[in-house]
Structures are given as C-alpha cells and as structure tokens.
Write a protein that holds these residues in place. Structure first.
Motif, PDB file in Angstrom:
ATOM      1  N   LEU A  72      -4.088   5.783   8.554  1.00 36.14           N
ATOM      2  CA  LEU A  72      -3.589   6.419   7.334  1.00 36.14           C
ATOM      3  C   LEU A  72      -2.370   7.281   7.636  1.00 36.14           C
ATOM      4  N   ARG A  73      -2.408   7.996   8.746  1.00 34.02           N
ATOM      5  CA  ARG A  73      -1.262   8.835   9.131  1.00 34.02           C
ATOM      6  C   ARG A  73      -0.005   7.995   9.325  1.00 34.02           C
TER       7      ARG A  73
ATOM      8  N   THR B  10       0.734   5.163   7.763  1.00 34.88           N
ATOM      9  CA  THR B  10       1.146   4.380   6.602  1.00 34.88           C
ATOM     10  C   THR B  10       1.228   5.184   5.307  1.00 34.88           C
ATOM     11  N   ALA B  11       0.260   6.046   5.054  1.00 39.44           N
ATOM     12  CA  ALA B  11       0.225   6.805   3.799  1.00 39.44           C
ATOM     13  C   ALA B  11       1.265   7.926   3.836  1.00 39.44           C
TER      14      ALA B  11
ATOM     15  N   VAL C 167      -2.463  12.531   4.182  1.00 38.02           N
ATOM     16  CA  VAL C 167      -3.912  12.338   4.250  1.00 38.02           C
ATOM     17  C   VAL C 167      -4.582  13.694   4.410  1.00 38.02           C
TER      18      VAL C 167
ATOM     19  N   THR D 270     -12.221  11.696   2.418  1.00 40.74           N
ATOM     20  CA  THR D 270     -10.880  11.413   2.913  1.00 40.74           C
ATOM     21  C   THR D 270     -10.017  11.031   1.717  1.00 40.74           C
TER      22      THR D 270
ATOM     23  N   SER E  37      -6.168   9.870   0.754  1.00 37.61           N
ATOM     24  CA  SER E  37      -4.850   9.429   1.211  1.00 37.61           C
ATOM     25  C   SER E  37      -3.937   9.331   0.001  1.00 37.61           C
TER      26      SER E  37
ATOM     27  N   TRP F 126      -0.319   7.912  -1.791  1.00 36.54           N
ATOM     28  CA  TRP F 126       0.516   6.730  -1.753  1.00 36.54           C
ATOM     29  C   TRP F 126       1.632   6.822  -2.785  1.00 36.54           C
TER      30      TRP F 126
ATOM     31  N   MET G  89      -0.188   1.079  -1.550  1.00 35.09           N
ATOM     32  CA  MET G  89      -1.598   1.164  -1.179  1.00 35.09           C
ATOM     33  C   MET G  89      -2.198  -0.228  -1.026  1.00 35.09           C
TER      34      MET G  89
ATOM     35  N   THR H  73      -4.117  -1.998   2.243  1.00 36.75           N
ATOM     36  CA  THR H  73      -5.494  -2.485   2.174  1.00 36.75           C
ATOM     37  C   THR H  73      -5.564  -4.015   2.158  1.00 36.75           C
TER      38      THR H  73
END
Length: 108
Positions: A35-36, A38-39, A42, A57, A59, A61, A67, A71
């Motif tokens: 996530l760190r 790509t998003a 977070v 959690t 995140s 986007w 997003m 995924t």
C-alpha cells in the motif's frame, strides 16, 4: 501539486488479544508495504478491547481506476494475507469503499 485522494478503501479484521502484537507486526511487514508503494496514503488503526483487538487499515486513492489497478480489477474483494487465517478470529468478507467528501488534515 500533489494528487488528492478521492477514495478511501477500508479493511477491518479482529484477532485475540494474545495474538494482537504478533499480528500487528505481521500486518505491518506484509500488508502495509504494498500500500505504501502504490496508494497515496495509508493508515493503520488498532483498538484493544477486553478479549479481542480490532485492526483497521485505510488506504487512500486518487480515484476508483487507481484502486482497481492495484487490486487487479477487484476493488471490493478481500485479498487475504497468507497467514490471516492463523491470526484472525474470522476472515473479513468485505472491503468498504468510501468517497472522500471532506479532507481536512492537521491538528489545531
């Protein structure tokens, strides 16, 4: 100017209190790094209760497309980590996807 998030993706899971520290370490080592990378941002939250601990959690986007790309086309599907069944009381069945209506950060 940095991109502002318009979408928040929320995952929640709970574990027994005696497993909470180990699961937190596992989640931070295995679940948070992708996530760190790509998003846009977070957050990980922890709530200790009498018998169990809840983890959340969130995140952030830029949009649904970003997003969905992360995924692999299934933004609402829960993607369990390899050891989630070992730690969690039950495997979460859903992800929450929220549109961000107000985004004010900072403490006053």
């Amino acid at each position: 100017m940095p991109t502002k998030p318009t979408i928040a993706r929320v995952w929640r899971g709970r574990t027994r209190r005696d497993l909470a520290d180990a699961y937190q370490a596992y989640l931070q080592a295995e679940g948070i790094p992708p996530l760190r990378k790509t998003a846009l941002g977070v957050q990980q939250l922890r709530e200790d209760r009498d018998e169990e601990t809840w983890f959340t959690t969130i995140s952030y986007w830029a949009d649904i497309a970003a997003m969905t790309a992360f995924t692999k086309g299934e933004p609402t599907k829960v993607h369990h980590l390899a050891r989630d069944a070992e730690f969690l009381i039950e495997l979460p069945e859903r992800i929450e996807i929220h549109r961000i209506l107000i985004d004010e950060q900072g403490l006053r």
